[in-house]
Design an enzyme around this catalytic site. Sequence first.
Site, short mmCIF file in Angstrom:
data_model
loop_
_atom_site.label_atom_id
_atom_site.label_comp_id
_atom_site.label_asym_id
_atom_site.label_seq_id
_atom_site.Cartn_x
_atom_site.Cartn_y
_atom_site.Cartn_z
N ARG A 245 -20.49 -48.95 -17.48
CA ARG A 245 -19.30 -49.01 -18.33
C ARG A 245 -19.71 -48.67 -19.76
O ARG A 245 -20.73 -49.15 -20.26
CB ARG A 245 -18.65 -50.41 -18.30
CG ARG A 245 -17.76 -50.64 -17.10
CD ARG A 245 -16.54 -49.75 -17.13
NE ARG A 245 -15.63 -49.96 -16.01
CZ ARG A 245 -15.63 -49.27 -14.89
NH1 ARG A 245 -16.54 -48.32 -14.71
NH2 ARG A 245 -14.74 -49.50 -13.94
N GLU A 274 -13.08 -45.18 -22.85
CA GLU A 274 -12.41 -45.34 -21.56
C GLU A 274 -12.01 -46.78 -21.28
O GLU A 274 -11.23 -47.03 -20.34
CB GLU A 274 -13.33 -44.88 -20.43
CG GLU A 274 -13.66 -43.41 -20.42
CD GLU A 274 -14.52 -43.06 -19.23
OE1 GLU A 274 -13.97 -42.54 -18.25
OE2 GLU A 274 -15.74 -43.33 -19.27
N HIS A 301 -17.39 -38.91 -16.32
CA HIS A 301 -17.10 -39.96 -15.35
C HIS A 301 -17.02 -39.38 -13.93
O HIS A 301 -16.01 -39.55 -13.22
CB HIS A 301 -15.81 -40.69 -15.70
CG HIS A 301 -15.80 -42.12 -15.23
ND1 HIS A 301 -15.39 -43.17 -16.02
CD2 HIS A 301 -16.18 -42.68 -14.05
CE1 HIS A 301 -15.50 -44.30 -15.35
NE2 HIS A 301 -15.98 -44.03 -14.14
#
Length: 333
Positions: A245, A274, A301
């Site tokens: 993340r 994000e 991603h």
Amino acid sequence: MTTLMSHQQRPHLVVTNHVQEEVIDFLSEFARVTANRSREPWSRRELLETAADADGLLMFMPDCVDADFLDHCPRLGSIAGALRGFDNFNLSACDARGIRYQFIPNLLAAPTAELTVAMLISLARSIPAGDAFVRTGQFPGWRPNFYSKGVINSTVGIVGMGQLGIEFAERMRGFGATLLYSDPVRLDRPSEQRLELQHVEFNDVIERSDHLVLMVPLTNDTLHLINGNVLARCKPGAVLVNPCRGSVVDEQAVVRALQSGQLGGYGADVFEMEDWAREDNPSSIPQSLLDQRDRTVLTPHIGSAVQSIRDDIAMTAARNLKALVESTLTPIR
């Protein structure tokens, strides 16, 4: 006497992002389906308008579910996520409203681990800088340049040892590296021996690793886990790879470490911008990070972006949604 369910009685399901037609066909067998058939996510306004009378949602990484969103969806009873991490979903708000949910725990781990290995090797062998140099047209043949640490005989540290960490460790066996890991929950001894892993404390994995890989979820405890103070304790020239993340790292601190040479390279498939659930999330990737071309590998991603696996993820999420809507509470894994 058996009667067919009328069109009005069938649950209304909304698919928020692009999926293969087989998924829509599967859901359409028992429900009315409204699907986003474009490759771009709906805006929040578009999603709220479409989901206002939805009984179930099939959702993806760009989606953010908070209390306000749920207030606009009074009929909503089920959410199936075609994703692994759910930090953009307020599960407490879902629980408070009796909304059932299910995510995909394991299907994304293997392809994400594969991409992580690729990033690590690329940075450990100075491939971005070497590739850029060859493309200048000035490569004269072999010269004693672009020497790097490599992976062989290096120390690779893994922060977090859930399913993703295990998949990554599986793929690192045979590279001739020492593998360290840090996690509050230690693996059993047979698993450590099989994966050739050494368990150490967080500070040790930071200070001893030539290459550091992050494999933790985003929580209040891991927000900016890798900050300026932590990076200062890394080995000079260490490589950092983040496939988990974006907000686990402080991207501005990473930029400063790259500029000073404290970090030798940074690989990321995820970015702070994000993480929609953060009230202060940045609106974009720092330009100063994008400018570090020779020492970064940045991907959009694509950790799980293998066609067959993405198809499997979407269909598994659809089956989960069907199970939730039909109140079986037996998600398919």
